[in-house]
Design a protein around this motif. Structure first.
Motif, PDB file in Angstrom:
ATOM      1  N   VAL A  57       0.852  -1.190   0.000  1.00  0.00           N
ATOM      2  CA  VAL A  57       0.000   0.000   0.000  1.00  0.00           C
ATOM      3  C   VAL A  57       0.883   1.233   0.000  1.00  0.00           C
ATOM      4  O   VAL A  57       1.810   1.346   0.812  1.00  0.00           O
ATOM      5  CB  VAL A  57      -0.915   0.026   1.247  1.00  0.00           C
ATOM      6  CG1 VAL A  57      -1.802   1.261   1.232  1.00  0.00           C
ATOM      7  CG2 VAL A  57      -1.744  -1.240   1.345  1.00  0.00           C
ATOM      8  N   ASP A  58       0.596   2.159  -0.893  1.00  0.00           N
ATOM      9  CA  ASP A  58       1.283   3.444  -0.919  1.00  0.00           C
ATOM     10  C   ASP A  58       0.219   4.524  -0.754  1.00  0.00           C
ATOM     11  O   ASP A  58      -0.619   4.721  -1.639  1.00  0.00           O
ATOM     12  CB  ASP A  58       2.043   3.610  -2.232  1.00  0.00           C
ATOM     13  CG  ASP A  58       2.946   4.820  -2.225  1.00  0.00           C
ATOM     14  OD1 ASP A  58       3.312   5.303  -1.132  1.00  0.00           O
ATOM     15  OD2 ASP A  58       3.276   5.305  -3.322  1.00  0.00           O
ATOM     16  N   VAL A  59       0.218   5.165   0.387  1.00  0.00           N
ATOM     17  CA  VAL A  59      -0.797   6.175   0.709  1.00  0.00           C
ATOM     18  C   VAL A  59      -0.378   7.516   0.129  1.00  0.00           C
ATOM     19  O   VAL A  59       0.675   8.060   0.478  1.00  0.00           O
ATOM     20  CB  VAL A  59      -0.996   6.281   2.238  1.00  0.00           C
ATOM     21  CG1 VAL A  59      -1.960   7.408   2.578  1.00  0.00           C
ATOM     22  CG2 VAL A  59      -1.480   4.952   2.803  1.00  0.00           C
ATOM     23  N   LEU A  60      -1.212   8.053  -0.752  1.00  0.00           N
ATOM     24  CA  LEU A  60      -0.986   9.372  -1.335  1.00  0.00           C
ATOM     25  C   LEU A  60      -1.805  10.429  -0.611  1.00  0.00           C
ATOM     26  O   LEU A  60      -1.442  11.603  -0.603  1.00  0.00           O
ATOM     27  CB  LEU A  60      -1.356   9.357  -2.824  1.00  0.00           C
ATOM     28  CG  LEU A  60      -0.681   8.267  -3.660  1.00  0.00           C
ATOM     29  CD1 LEU A  60      -1.242   8.263  -5.070  1.00  0.00           C
ATOM     30  CD2 LEU A  60       0.818   8.437  -3.654  1.00  0.00           C
ATOM     31  N   ASP A  61      -2.925  10.019  -0.029  1.00  0.00           N
ATOM     32  CA  ASP A  61      -3.843  10.919   0.667  1.00  0.00           C
ATOM     33  C   ASP A  61      -4.281  10.219   1.962  1.00  0.00           C
ATOM     34  O   ASP A  61      -5.055   9.270   1.926  1.00  0.00           O
ATOM     35  CB  ASP A  61      -5.031  11.207  -0.244  1.00  0.00           C
ATOM     36  CG  ASP A  61      -6.089  12.110   0.374  1.00  0.00           C
ATOM     37  OD1 ASP A  61      -6.272  12.100   1.616  1.00  0.00           O
ATOM     38  OD2 ASP A  61      -6.763  12.810  -0.397  1.00  0.00           O
ATOM     39  N   GLU A  62      -3.757  10.685   3.078  1.00  0.00           N
ATOM     40  CA  GLU A  62      -4.007  10.037   4.371  1.00  0.00           C
ATOM     41  C   GLU A  62      -5.491  10.032   4.729  1.00  0.00           C
ATOM     42  O   GLU A  62      -6.000   9.061   5.283  1.00  0.00           O
ATOM     43  CB  GLU A  62      -3.198  10.732   5.470  1.00  0.00           C
ATOM     44  CG  GLU A  62      -3.119   9.956   6.755  1.00  0.00           C
ATOM     45  CD  GLU A  62      -2.348   8.636   6.629  1.00  0.00           C
ATOM     46  OE1 GLU A  62      -2.802   7.645   7.247  1.00  0.00           O
ATOM     47  OE2 GLU A  62      -1.321   8.588   5.954  1.00  0.00           O
TER      48      GLU A  62
END
Length: 104
Positions: A9-14
């Motif tokens: 998972v790569d979170v761009l928008d928390e």
């Protein structure tokens, strides 16, 4: 035989991640899945690991994984994260060690 979902998972928008996580979690649990590993990315020993989170999920079998992935509940979760949380998934079936051979 158990089957597994390996998730990067790569979170761009928390904020989107916080909205996605409980919807995805409920869909996983409702389809017989359970979390074996969940949290920050493990410490890579070899190579690189480009994600902010790592998950390992276990399901009773591959059919249950496919039911979960194609379910309306998880489709809704995917809509929540679209463009805001990058997810890579691998589906893998359990294989007994004696049945595993390296390709030649």
């Amino acid at each position: 035989m158990s089957a597994y979902v390996i998730v990067n998972v790569d979170v761009l928008d928390e904020e989107a991640a916080l909205a996605y996580a409980p919807v995805a979690q409920k869909s996983i649990l409702d389809h017989g899945g359970r979390y074996l590993v969940a949290g920050p990315t493990p410490d890579p020993v070899e190579g690189t690991w480009d994600s902010s989170r790592f998950l390992l999920l276990e399901f009773p079998d591959m059919a249950r994984i496919r039911e979960w992935y194609d379910s309306p509940e998880y489709r809704h979760a995917r809509e929540i994260r679209e463009g805001k949380v990058r997810v890579s998934l691998l589906f893998a079936e359990e294989a007994p060690p004696e049945g595993f051979t390296l390709p030649t």
